[in-house]
Design an enzyme around this catalytic site. Structure first.
Site, PDB file in Angstrom:
ATOM      1  N   HIS A 195      14.394  -8.614   8.863  1.00  0.00           N
ATOM      2  CA  HIS A 195      12.819  -8.902   8.876  1.00  0.00           C
ATOM      3  C   HIS A 195      12.542  -9.608   7.577  1.00  0.00           C
ATOM      4  O   HIS A 195      11.303 -10.003   7.258  1.00  0.00           O
ATOM      5  CB  HIS A 195      12.290  -7.626   9.271  1.00  0.00           C
ATOM      6  CG  HIS A 195      11.608  -6.636   8.291  1.00  0.00           C
ATOM      7  ND1 HIS A 195      12.454  -5.647   8.266  1.00  0.00           N
ATOM      8  CD2 HIS A 195      10.976  -6.758   7.330  1.00  0.00           C
ATOM      9  CE1 HIS A 195      12.013  -4.941   7.209  1.00  0.00           C
ATOM     10  NE2 HIS A 195      11.212  -5.670   6.472  1.00  0.00           N
ATOM     11  N   ASP A 202      18.007  -4.893  12.539  1.00  0.00           N
ATOM     12  CA  ASP A 202      17.209  -5.454  11.460  1.00  0.00           C
ATOM     13  C   ASP A 202      18.215  -5.330  10.187  1.00  0.00           C
ATOM     14  O   ASP A 202      18.003  -4.832   9.131  1.00  0.00           O
ATOM     15  CB  ASP A 202      16.261  -4.461  11.288  1.00  0.00           C
ATOM     16  CG  ASP A 202      15.187  -4.822  10.016  1.00  0.00           C
ATOM     17  OD1 ASP A 202      15.430  -6.139   9.728  1.00  0.00           O
ATOM     18  OD2 ASP A 202      14.209  -4.345   9.577  1.00  0.00           O
ATOM     19  N   SER A 207      11.957  -2.972   1.605  1.00  0.00           N
ATOM     20  CA  SER A 207      12.792  -3.331   2.874  1.00  0.00           C
ATOM     21  C   SER A 207      14.221  -4.034   2.355  1.00  0.00           C
ATOM     22  O   SER A 207      14.184  -4.884   1.468  1.00  0.00           O
ATOM     23  CB  SER A 207      11.997  -4.155   3.540  1.00  0.00           C
ATOM     24  OG  SER A 207      11.040  -3.465   4.284  1.00  0.00           O
ATOM     25  N   GLY A 208      15.029  -3.700   3.300  1.00  0.00           N
ATOM     26  CA  GLY A 208      16.543  -4.725   2.852  1.00  0.00           C
ATOM     27  C   GLY A 208      17.187  -3.857   1.669  1.00  0.00           C
ATOM     28  O   GLY A 208      18.469  -4.083   1.761  1.00  0.00           O
TER      29      GLY A 208
END
Lengths: 230, 566
Positions: free
Chosen positions: A42, A85, A180-181
């Site tokens: 994402h 994701d 995120s990530g």
């Protein structure tokens, strides 16, 4: 990272900062090989062109002014084909391994991560007003078994088999937007293994709402095949 | 105390073979039982009584450890405590025959001296009945029965002995009871089918359902075979199922009759950590009113009363359902999620009022350490920021593996600063839950020179100029000749070949110095240059590939802080 603490500089040398082409941080990522970075799909929604992204390594401060900083262009993006994701970035040239830039270990395929394992997350994301803005922060909390996490009072069945939960039941600390990530790592003997990719949550650091991470051990075959064939 | 024979399990018509025994003549079984209780020659596990000859044989063994055969006139009485393969409380009186640790390592015999020289031996602790290599708890360890192990690297470890609490022992009945109390957290029966009849998956299998309920992560939860269990505070026992489409399901286990709360008068005051407190105080130490347990406002929580029927989470009374150091409750104050309560102590002492810890003044020490402090043996116990050190043999607030078992030569006593892993200087785990460890408040003996960490020889900050990684886009060496031997043209020159795209001005970051080979466009075949040969505009250069860089994944050169929030 909400709460937690400012990390010792460069004590998480696999942490990378994913940036726009003009250098704005917007996601985390993890160096798993001198030329490969793992992140969340994402984070790549804005553009599918590799040239839109830059990877910064070897930094402690978000400003990235340290001499140890290495900057790399992205040569290619690989999103997981079944919409999980998780994604891989191939750097245009490999990072140079230094004291400040070292890849993380990957878990065995389908490694079992039990409830209560103490794991750590890092990032330059939103701190929700807690100290440490602009510095790489860290926090630690237990993994919560999916069965418990899917209870009505927690995430009520939202967590999928290829995801895992981690957090404090009372809340108070968590990953947040901008993390995120990034990696969720757990200590295994004397080294850190990446078991999760920071993915989503219902708010940040809310009680009974642990963070959700993609279960990396499910995707070892995919990661291997992408790296070997590219 | 009831009838002495209540402690025995009677079996008519059997005889057992045992070397160790004593002969008496008594008028009845009770007198024989008294002989057994008073036996000093060995641990009496039971006795045989013959009705006709009024013979009484006290026995050192029982049906668990020796051969049984038929004998019309004899009645065998076995002490129940030796039959139980489960423990009561911390298992101080456990006398079962489990002989391996929860990891499966065989136990060392208590009477042996290797691979570990034991502190607890049968001679020194006869009452502990340290027989063979059976798990025992001679020192009242709160974590239950343990043993020295046959693994030289592991001196001792705990055994996975199921709890016996709540079981109703009927004479002649199987000691594992087919009913449960409360939510069945202590159920140890062997039902292995779910309420809809599905067969349960074994706990030690990951097919068809992967899970984290392993022995390693849930020790002491008796996750045996495929028996229904409740290791995680569910409403009742459950199991993963063998049906691929049904991950898990509850099991139907009948309820036993409820027992009265364990502490009578004690429930109005606290002893220990107050986990059996059943009083009605509903206000915290700071004066906040407690939130009702069955409400999720203002604080959402997981202590839902009907999920934990035995914790008596009534109304908004202070309770200690999770082993905290004293009863507590969620508060109606939105800014104070939970707080301890002040409960009178049962032994008349002042109630334990949970004051906020005052940091103790850091002790100024004049001690110093040699080299990197591996041999430091002083008593400094504060960190450079003044935090108190955590004791090495404690796992709270920080779990760790720096124990004297793993580092026998590191003198990990008390909470003294030490350097067991050859770090740069002495350090310790701290009592501050948010800071896992810090270096200590100590100077080096030969002056206060700050020690810089030696750089491992294999790491250099600059790329090696004589070889290339991957496609050599970072190559900054001085090779200026193509693979065919042609001299390279200067990047800033337009003769003999005119070019306006790759110039030092248009590609400032590509290192287009002089006429050195470079790869400004990321060509997959590596560095190249324009040539001075008018017939050949450009050619690749021949630069060797660098050897793969050696590194240990997941190992940072700087130790992480590992701060964890509770």
């Amino acid at each position: 990272i909400v709460a937690g603490c400012i990390s010792h500089p460069h004590s998480w040398p696999w942490q990378i900062s994913l940036r726009t082409s003009y250098g704005l941080h917007f996601c985390g990522g993890t160096l798993i090989d001198p030329q490969w970075v793992l992140t969340a799909s994402h984070c790549l929604e804005k553009s599918s062109r590799p040239s839109s992204y830059k990877v910064y390594l070897g930094l402690h401060e978000e400003r990235a002014l340290e001499t140890s900083v290495q900057k790399r262009d992205v040569e290619k993006l690989f999103k997981e084909p079944h919409r999980a994701d998780i994604a891989l970035l191939k750097l245009r040239s490999p990072a140079i391994i230094t004291d400040q830039v070292i890849p993380v270990c990957l878990p065995k395929e389908n490694a079992v991560l039990g409830g209560r394992e103490e794991c750590y997350v890092t990032g330059w994301g939103d701190t929700k007003g807690t100290p440490g803005e602009g510095y790489l922060k860290e926090t630690g909390f237990p993994v919560i078994e999916n069965k418990i996490c899917n209870r009505p009072e927690f995430l009520n069945g939202r967590v999928k088999k290829h995801e895992l939960c981690a957090g404090n039941i009372h809340g108070g600390t968590d990953t947040c937007q901008g993390d995120s990530g990034g990696p969720l790592v757990c200590l295994d003997q004397d080294r850190f293994v990446q078991h999760g990719v920071t993915s989503w949550g219902l708010g940040c650091a809310q009680p009974m709402k642990p963070g959700v991470y993609v279960r990396v051990s499910n995707y070892i075959p995919w990661i291997k095949s992408i790296m070997e064939n590219n | 105390k009831g009838d002495i024979l209540d402690d025995y399990l009677r079996t008519d018509g059997v005889w057992i073979l045992t070397r160790n025994k004593e002969f008496y003549s008594t008028n009845n079984e009770k007198e024989c039982a008294e002989k057994c209780d008073a036996e000093i020659n060995f641990n009496c596990r039971g006795f045989l009584f013959t009705k006709k000859k009024l013979q009484c044989l006290t026995l050192a063994e029982n049906t668990k450890t020796t051969v049984v055969f038929h004998s019309e006139d004899a009645v065998l009485y076995e002490k129940k405590i030796y039959l139980l393969q489960c423990k009561r409380g911390i298992g101080k009186d456990y006398r079962g025959t489990e002989a391996k640790t929860w990891r499966g390592i065989p136990c060392q015999k208590w009477a042996e001296k290797s691979p570990h020289n034991p502190n607890f031996t049968p001679e020194k602790h006869p009452r502990a009945e340290l027989e063979e290599n059976y798990c025992r708890n001679p020192d009242g360890d709160v974590r239950g029965p343990w043993c020295y192990t046959t693994d030289p690297a592991t001196r001792f470890d705990y055994c996975n002995i199921p709890e016996c609490e709540g079981q109703v022992m009927q004479t002649g009945e199987d000691p594992t009871v087919e009913c449960m109390e409360c939510n069945g957290e202590d159920y140890h029966g062997n039902v292995s089918r779910t309420e809809s009849g599905l067969e349960c998956q074994r706990w030690d299998a990951q097919e068809p359902h992967m899970h984290g309920y392993t022995l390693k992560h849930f020790p002491g939860k008796d996750l045996k075979m495929n028996y229904c269990r409740n290791p995680d505070g569910e409403l009742r026992p459950w199991c993963f199922t063998m049906s691929p489409t049904k991950r898990w399901e509850y099991c139907n286990i009948p309820r036993c009759t409820m027992h009265p709360p364990a502490s009578g008068l004690g429930s109005q005051c606290i002893s220990g950590n107050g986990d059996d407190y059943r009083g009605r105080i509903a206000i915290t130490a700071s004066g906040n009113t407690c939130q009702h347990w069955n409400l999720q406002f203002p604080h959402k929580h997981g202590w839902i009363p009907d999920r934990y029927p035995c914790k008596n989470l009534e109304e908004n009374y202070c309770r200690n359902p999770d082993g905290e150091k004293m009863p507590w409750c969620y508060t109606t104050n939105a800014t104070a999620r939970w707080e301890y309560c002040t409960i009178p102590s049962c032994d008349g002492k002042e109630p334990d009022t949970p004051a906020v810890d005052q940091p103790e003044q850091a002790q100024a020490t004049e001690e110093c350490y040699q080299g990197n402090g591996v041999s430091y043996r002083g008593t400094a116990s504060f960190t450079i920021t003044g935090k108190k050190c955590q004791a090495w043999n404690s796992m709270s607030p920080h779990r760790h593996n720096k124990t004297s078992e793993h580092f026998p030569n590191a003198d990990l006593r008390q909470n003294y600063c030490r350097n067991p892993d050859a770090d740069s200087r002495p350090w310790c785990y701290t009592t501050d839950p948010s800071v896992r460890w810090e270096y200590c408040n100590l100077k080096r003996c030969n002056g206060n020179v700050q020690m810089t960490l030696p750089k491992p020889p294999q790491t250099t900050l600059e790329p090696n100029p004589d070889c290339i990684h991957s496609n050599g886009i970072d190559y900054r060496g001085t090779v200026a000749r193509t693979a065919r031997g042609r001299t390279c043209q200067e990047w800033s020159s337009q003769t003999p070949h005119k070019h306006d795209y790759f110039t030092p001005r248009t590609h400032p970051k590509s290192g287009l110095e002089k006429n050195y080979c470079r790869n400004p466009d990321g060509d997959v075949n590596g560095p190249w240059c324009y040539t001075t040969d008018p017939r050949k505009a450009w050619e690749y250069c021949d630069i060797p590939k660098c050897p793969p860089t050696q590194y240990e994944c997941g190992k940072a050169k700087t130790r992480p802080k590992l701060c964890a929030q509770r």
